[in-house]
Design an enzyme around this catalytic site. Sequence first.
Site, PDB file in Angstrom:
ATOM      1  N   LYS A  37      35.908  34.323  29.239  1.00 18.57           N
ATOM      2  CA  LYS A  37      35.866  33.279  30.235  1.00 18.57           C
ATOM      3  C   LYS A  37      36.050  33.830  31.645  1.00 18.57           C
ATOM      4  CE  LYS A  37      38.255  30.268  26.965  1.00 18.57           C
ATOM      5  NZ  LYS A  37      39.572  29.672  26.669  1.00 18.57           N
ATOM      6  N   GLY A  38      36.673  34.980  31.755  1.00 18.07           N
ATOM      7  CA  GLY A  38      37.162  35.486  33.035  1.00 18.07           C
ATOM      8  C   GLY A  38      36.151  35.613  34.156  1.00 18.07           C
ATOM      9  N   ASP A  98      39.960  47.299  32.753  1.00 16.15           N
ATOM     10  CA  ASP A  98      41.342  47.795  32.711  1.00 16.15           C
ATOM     11  C   ASP A  98      41.375  49.052  31.833  1.00 16.15           C
ATOM     12  OD1 ASP A  98      44.140  47.904  32.704  1.00 16.15           O
ATOM     13  OD2 ASP A  98      44.396  46.259  31.322  1.00 16.15           O
ATOM     14  N   PHE A 147      49.371  43.094  37.022  1.00 19.88           N
ATOM     15  CA  PHE A 147      48.695  42.010  36.329  1.00 19.88           C
ATOM     16  C   PHE A 147      48.301  40.937  37.325  1.00 19.88           C
ATOM     17  CE2 PHE A 147      47.906  38.487  33.546  1.00 19.88           C
ATOM     18  CZ  PHE A 147      47.216  39.104  32.520  1.00 19.88           C
ATOM     19  N   ASP A 154      43.086  34.874  33.980  1.00 20.29           N
ATOM     20  CA  ASP A 154      44.168  34.019  33.481  1.00 20.29           C
ATOM     21  C   ASP A 154      45.408  34.802  33.090  1.00 20.29           C
ATOM     22  OD1 ASP A 154      42.970  35.266  31.119  1.00 20.29           O
ATOM     23  OD2 ASP A 154      44.223  33.895  29.970  1.00 20.29           O
ATOM     24  N   ARG A 160      43.192  30.217  36.111  1.00 18.12           N
ATOM     25  CA  ARG A 160      41.799  30.619  36.339  1.00 18.12           C
ATOM     26  C   ARG A 160      41.204  29.911  37.548  1.00 18.12           C
ATOM     27  NH1 ARG A 160      40.050  33.487  31.757  1.00 18.12           N
ATOM     28  NH2 ARG A 160      40.881  32.773  29.771  1.00 18.12           N
TER      29      ARG A 160
HETATM   30  P1  IMP Z   1      40.084  46.134  28.999  1.00 19.84           P
HETATM   31  O1  IMP Z   1      39.389  46.052  27.674  1.00 19.84           O
HETATM   32  O2  IMP Z   1      41.494  46.640  28.821  1.00 19.84           O
HETATM   33  O3  IMP Z   1      39.334  46.929  30.045  1.00 19.84           O
HETATM   34  O4  IMP Z   1      40.320  44.693  29.509  1.00 19.84           O
HETATM   35  C1  IMP Z   1      39.353  43.864  29.948  1.00 19.84           C
HETATM   36  C2  IMP Z   1      39.799  42.419  29.859  1.00 19.84           C
HETATM   37  O5  IMP Z   1      41.223  42.284  29.877  1.00 19.84           O
HETATM   38  C3  IMP Z   1      39.331  41.651  31.058  1.00 19.84           C
HETATM   39  O6  IMP Z   1      38.079  41.086  30.843  1.00 19.84           O
HETATM   40  C4  IMP Z   1      40.400  40.582  31.222  1.00 19.84           C
HETATM   41  O7  IMP Z   1      40.070  39.470  30.435  1.00 19.84           O
HETATM   42  C5  IMP Z   1      41.642  41.217  30.671  1.00 19.84           C
HETATM   43  N1  IMP Z   1      42.536  41.739  31.738  1.00 19.84           N
HETATM   44  C6  IMP Z   1      42.808  43.023  32.028  1.00 19.84           C
HETATM   45  N2  IMP Z   1      43.665  43.118  33.069  1.00 19.84           N
HETATM   46  C7  IMP Z   1      43.933  41.848  33.443  1.00 19.84           C
HETATM   47  C8  IMP Z   1      44.751  41.276  34.496  1.00 19.84           C
HETATM   48  O8  IMP Z   1      45.394  41.957  35.308  1.00 19.84           O
HETATM   49  N3  IMP Z   1      44.762  39.923  34.555  1.00 19.84           N
HETATM   50  C9  IMP Z   1      44.067  39.128  33.694  1.00 19.84           C
HETATM   51  N4  IMP Z   1      43.286  39.620  32.716  1.00 19.84           N
HETATM   52  C10 IMP Z   1      43.228  40.965  32.584  1.00 19.84           C
END
Ligand code: IMP
Length: 174
Positions: A37-38, A98, A147, A154, A160
């Site tokens: 959803k982000g 991330d 974060f 979210d 959001r």
């Molecule tokens: P990754 O797989 O660790 O790179 O994470 C990607 C997903 O984690 C993103 O699409 C977000 O949904 C979530 N995410 C990572 N960091 C944050 C944050 O600081 N706030 C909110 N969602 C996060």
Amino acid sequence: MKVLIDEQSIKNRVAEVAKQIDSDFANKDFILVCILKGAFMFTAELAKNIKSENVSFEFMAVSSYGNEKRSSGKIKIVKDIDVDVQGKNIVIIEDIVDTGLTMEFLVGYFKNKGANCIKVCALLDKKDCRKVEARVDYCCFDIEDRFVIGYGLDYAQKYRNLPYIAEYTGGNNE
Ligand code: IMP
């Protein structure tokens, strides 16, 4: 809650990135794949700024987090796209990269499906937090390891709707 990037700064930067995408895909068909959803708000802002007549939009939902603040690493497709991407040019639109695990999964997924060109566009990039290599071709903002919420992002499905990006300073659930 501490505002990190205000609404106007986001608008200005997203317009620049949209221009770059337009120019890189001039005269080519391409699909922007919004990762729900982000990325919903980011994708809408990008869409308003992209001038190309050759762009289409697809929506995909993946989950990896539950209500935690760090990726579980187990990525699941909750909603797949509706079109065949064989030979197509894809730009994956994410809210934030991330650990890189989600993006690694998504790029692999579109490669397997035979996409011609796969680019990654992210509103935010937490470069220092990578566990796997994940390239971001179009990045709006680099941020430190904190974060963040708002502008589509979210914490436990909340915040959001904030029109800016803020650091989440509420209770810790890690
Ligand atoms: P990754 O797989 O660790 O790179 O994470 C990607 C997903 O984690 C993103 O699409 C977000 O949904 C979530 N995410 C990572 N960091 C944050 C944050 O600081 N706030 C909110 N969602 C996060």
